[in-house]
Write an enzyme that holds these catalytic residues in place. Structure first.
Site, PDB file in Angstrom:
ATOM      1  N   CYS B 107       0.835  -1.208   0.000  1.00  0.00           N
ATOM      2  CA  CYS B 107       0.000   0.000   0.000  1.00  0.00           C
ATOM      3  C   CYS B 107       0.867   1.254   0.000  1.00  0.00           C
ATOM      4  CB  CYS B 107      -0.988   0.000   1.147  1.00  0.00           C
ATOM      5  SG  CYS B 107      -0.357  -0.371   2.755  1.00  0.00           S
ATOM      6  N   VAL B 111       0.756   4.168  -2.869  1.00  0.00           N
ATOM      7  CA  VAL B 111       0.260   5.519  -2.589  1.00  0.00           C
ATOM      8  C   VAL B 111       1.280   6.573  -2.990  1.00  0.00           C
ATOM      9  CG1 VAL B 111      -0.483   7.108  -0.777  1.00  0.00           C
ATOM     10  CG2 VAL B 111      -1.385   4.801  -0.841  1.00  0.00           C
TER      11      VAL B 111
END
Lengths: 462, 458
Positions: B107, B111
């Site tokens: 993640c 991002v």
């Protein structure tokens, strides 16, 4: 493909590996792992979660994508004498849209729902990598929910990338600090302590608490094994903090010394020598001959109980070699001593979080030729084990199958063990486990060992 | 007990996951990567992700699990992970010398927006990736999908990066096995060989995560699909993609990239689904199903007939990966059991659609839900109990709290070891699975029945 015996050591790693007894500079340590290495280390979130999770009557919610909650769900045998709420996995399970628009509302709703449903004594909110990036104001939400629900709601700044596991310990201590000093201390006596840095794996906090209570010392709070919010609230009333896992709890102990004048001692409850020393030191701290007498009597009684069996096992284990790779240095010291108690030497010893002084001490403690290593990886460990021809590996979850693949006995001394290894009874359990694995007939079927077993047999015959 | 706080009133929850029935994408990608021979899985993110995924796979397989990490720090999170990945690739090839590195994102790296192909291209230019070495990648942000999609994305990456079409058709069939155990992959290979069909299977974790004890620790065990095999998949007659969620994307990609016709099958669990698998092998390879395989099937059906009276009408709750639950439900129906609750933590309408097709007729009262969690399943069971629970290890708390016979199935299984040796796919796998189900049901009968009914012969 390199076999484990002939791999090279990463040049960047060379300074992190030394031999006891030989000259050389200090062990390079305390650095982030080299990118591209198979590091055995984890992250800030992992550190926080490990430390706080055993507070049993609190709500623990992971604010982030599902993985962080899933991998830390009930994996450690931190036992509770009462509440079981802490063993559930609560998560905001952040999705793509939450990452774009923020997850604050989700978190607030989740907290309000859960607190209404379970009535916990406090709530801990763990921030993960992504929360740090998208910038959710977790602190503000915690404040709002605390005001609405009238329980402490504590944010744990545990974004994974913000350092190492050690930084996670610190974030955990900072969260707990908000509880300390908020409870009534009026009935706390003069001979009182907190046990810090024990996580009640396989009921260890219960064993230690029992020893201290038997010699007349009041245990105000166990932080955090079998922890209770109310006990932590008033733990500043204790007269002494005993810090076992120094890596995780020294920060809290120091701040309690500063804020409340509670001194602390670093101790270990593993092995006969260290356990006895912890009891004696505490008795001496309270300057009470009576306590010291009682401590001596307790040690004598407990040692007498386990000695016959230990001696019997020692006869089988004498001269066998062990490799140790654990999280903290204090545990490594204890293990070197505990292994000595059962006749074994330590041929490899490493930690994930030791500092330069710790490694100097290991160099002094261990026999010349012992390999001492910081932040090792599986290939190195396999290489060292084969080179030193060890009979036992002491480590954690990721090391176990590697040891077995090499045909080496294994003892888990990390958070996934099922056996109480602390205190005198723990020494007995430890020796039993080591004896069982080191002398297991299964190693006779391992090709590498089978050759050796065959030779022994030949010698015996001739 | 741990789940004493679970109540029977089911409330709508929009913001909270309690006791998840899934985990995140990168672990699935890591598992798939281990099914390529000589491959180092690489986690592009913080150290914790890599450590957690390795630990969890280790707990499930009881085997060493290798993977490297980009070791993100605060700096990388602000300035991007290019330097880390470049350094990582350099170190990985220098020290561990794999044939191939399979990078998956986390993640964090998603991002901040790291563009893996361009970082790898630059790394190749700078010499960090030696000549002849391969780097593939899959995007696997943890806030999208589940471990199943992570697996699917990495298998798809294998096709994207490796599969080639030389224009010459090879007399082989591709099998994409889905998110199953090494034993299942081994069983698929055995079954295909028994039918007399040459297959190329990827990923293939047999021999990697169920290796023998040799006294040596091998960084890259000798199992796994070779890069050459995966390359050759573009020239094969057809692709059997097993499991919609784990194999669909890769099979479809292979079809559009190399014109290899794709057949989308469900996991061969139970008689009907295995029949379909065997029949697909037979028809694409244009062979006769040999008597030995027919006999295998016959033994399974014989066992089912011997035992059907114990299964009839039993209420079952199932949770797991969507492909697992769909296939398992078919076996349960073949046994005339009643799967009354079936959930998956993963998301995908195909799950509910297919489950309704299967259950609306025989079990109209069945509750089916995607994107659900074990807390919700437990609540349903509190309202109306079942005779059997089948989930991964995480269901054990529910089984204890509700005192329900329990069979472990799927991923992860953290508290038992031999699951990696016993397949549940194919005719032989069904025998194993039926045996497990029968044992817990009969053990429960023996435990609970009055003394007068405690029988030696069942």
């Amino acid at each position: 493909m390199p076999a484990s015996t002939d791999i090279a050591i990463l040049p960047d790693r060379a300074a992190s590996i030394v031999e006891a007894g030989s000259a050389g500079g200090p062990v390079k340590c305390g650095k982030g792992s080299v990118a591209g290495s198979v590091s055995q280390r984890a992250c800030v979130f992992c550190g926080s979660r490990v430390v706080l999770y055993p507070i049993t009557d609190a709500l623990h919610i992971v604010h982030g994508p599902i993985g962080c909650a899933a991998y830390t769900w009930d994996i450690r045998g931190a036992q509770s004498s009462g509440p079981q709420l802490f063993r559930n996995a609560f998560s905001t399970d952040l999705q793509e849209l939450d990452v774009i628009y923020g997850g604050e509302q989700k978190l607030e709703h989740a907290l309000l729902d859960l607190i209404a449903q379970h009535g916990p004594k406090a709530a801990f909110v763990y921030s993960t990598c992504i929360v740090g990036l998208i910038g959710d104001d977790v602190k503000a939400i915690c404040k709002r929910v605390a005001a609405a629900t009238n329980i402490p709601v504590l944010s744990v700044a545990s974004e994974g990338f913000k350092g190492t596991k050690k930084d996670g310990y610190r974030a955990a201590c900072e969260a707990v600090q908000h509880l300390v000093g908020t409870g009534d201390t009026s009935d706390i006596g003069p001979h009182s302590i907190n046990l810090m840095g024990d996580f009640n794996i396989a009921g260890e906090s219960w064993v230690i608490r029992d020893y201290f209570e038997r010699i007349g010392i009041q245990v105000v709070a166990t932080i955090t094994g079998d922890g209770r919010v109310d006990a932590i609230r008033r733990c500043h009333g204790a007269k002494l903090n005993l810090v076992q896992c120094s890596g995780s709890m020294t920060h809290l102990a120091k701040s309690m010394e500063q804020d409340y004048g509670v001194p602390f001692k670093r101790v270990s409850f593993f092995g006969i020598e260290d356990m006895a020393a912890a009891l004696y030191e505490t008795a001496r701290f309270f300057d009470s001959p009576e306590l010291l007498d009682k401590a001596r009597a307790l040690v004598a009684e407990e040692v007498a109980k386990i000695m016959p069996q230990l001696s019997a096992w020692r006869a089988d284990l004498n001269g066998r070699k062990a490799a140790v790779y654990v999280g903290g240095a204090f545990k490594a010291f204890s293990l070197v001593r505990a292994l000595r108690t059962i006749g074994m030497t330590t041929a490899v010893v490493g930690t994930q979080t030791g500092d330069a002084e710790d490694y100097d001490q290991l160099r002094e403690m261990c026999d010349p030729g012992t390999i001492i290593v910081d932040d090792s990886n599986p290939l190195e460990l396999a290489k060292f084990c084969l080179a030193q021809d060890v009979d036992l590996f002491i480590g954690g979850v990721k090391e176990r199958p590697i040891a077995y693949k090499l045909g080496i006995g294994f003892c888990d001394h990390n958070h996934e063990r099922k056996e109480c290894l602390a205190g005198f009874v723990g020494m007995l359990n430890f020796a039993r486990e080591v004896h069982a694995t080191v002398t297991s007939p299964v190693w006779n079927y391992v090709p590498r060992r089978a050759g050796a077993a065959h030779l022994e047999l030949e010698e015996a015959r001739s | 007990m741990m789940l004493d706080g679970t109540t029977a009133e089911v409330a709508n929850r929009s913001a909270l996951r309690i006791n998840p029935a899934k985990t995140c994408q990168p672990i699935g990608a890591m598992y798939a990567s281990l099914g390529i021979q000589g491959c180092m899985p690489h986690s592009h993110g913080s150290q914790g992700c890599c450590a957690y995924h390795r630990s969890h796979l280790t707990r499930h397989f009881k085997e060493p699990v290798m993977a490297t990490t980009s070791s993100f720090t605060e700096g990388a999170s602000v300035f991007g992970g290019m330097a880390n990945l470049n350094q990582a690739l350099k170190n990985i090839f220098t020290i561990y010398n794999p044939d191939i590195v399979a990078v998956h994102t986390t993640c964090l790296s998603e991002v901040i927006g790291d563009d893996i192909p361009s970082i790898v291209a630059k790394a190749r230019e700078s010499g960090a990736v030696p000549e002849g070495k391969i780097v593939i990648h899959a995007n696997t942000p943890s806030f999208v999908g589940s471990h199943v999609t992570g697996f699917a994305n990495m298998v798809s990456a294998m096709v994207n990066y490796l599969s080639e079409s030389t224009g010459e058709t090879k007399n082989q069939i591709n099998v994409l096995p889905g998110y199953v155990e090494p034993a299942d992959m081994r069983e698929l290979k055995r079954l295909a060989a028994a039918v007399g069909v040459d297959i190329v299977m990827f990923p293939d974790t047999s021999g990697v995560l169920d290796g023998p004890l040799t006294g040596e620790y091998e960084l890259f065990p000798r199992g796994g699909a070779t890069v050459e095999q995966i390359k050759s998949s573009g020239d094969n007659i057809a692709t059997l993609g097993l499991g919609h969620f784990a194999s669909h994307i890769a099979a479809a990609t292979l079809e559009s990239k190399c014109n290899v016709p794709a057949a989308f099958l469900e996991l061969p669990i139970g008689v009907t689904a295995t029949d379909r698998f065997v029949d697909a092998l037979r028809s694409y390879a244009d062979v006769e199903v040999p008597e030995a395989v027919e006999n295998e099937r016959g033994r399974l059906v014989d066992l089912m007939s011997d035992l059907h009276q114990y299964f009839h009408g039993k209420r079952v709750a199932v949770s797991g990966d969507p492909d697992h639950v769909i296939a398992l439900t078919q076996l349960l129906l073949e046994l005339e059991m009643k799967p009354v609750y079936a959930i998956t933590g993963s998301t995908g309408n195909q799950f509910e659609k297919r489950m309704h097709e299967l259950l609306d007729g025989p079990v109209p009262e069945a509750k089916i839900k995607q994107n659900a969690d074990l807390f919700e399943l437990h609540q349903w069971m509190k309202n109306e109990p079942v005779d059997l629970l089948i989930t991964n290890t995480y269901g054990k708390h529910i089984a204890r709290t509700e005192d329900v016979p329990f069979v472990r199935f799927g991923f992860p299984i953290l508290d038992r070891a031999a699951h990696r040796y016993y397949p549940t796919l194919g005719y032989a796998g069904a025998i194993n699975l039926i045996n497990q189900i029968l044992n817990v049901i009969l053990d429960r009968k023996d435990r609970d029945c009055p003394e007068a009914w405690y029988e030696l012969v069942q």
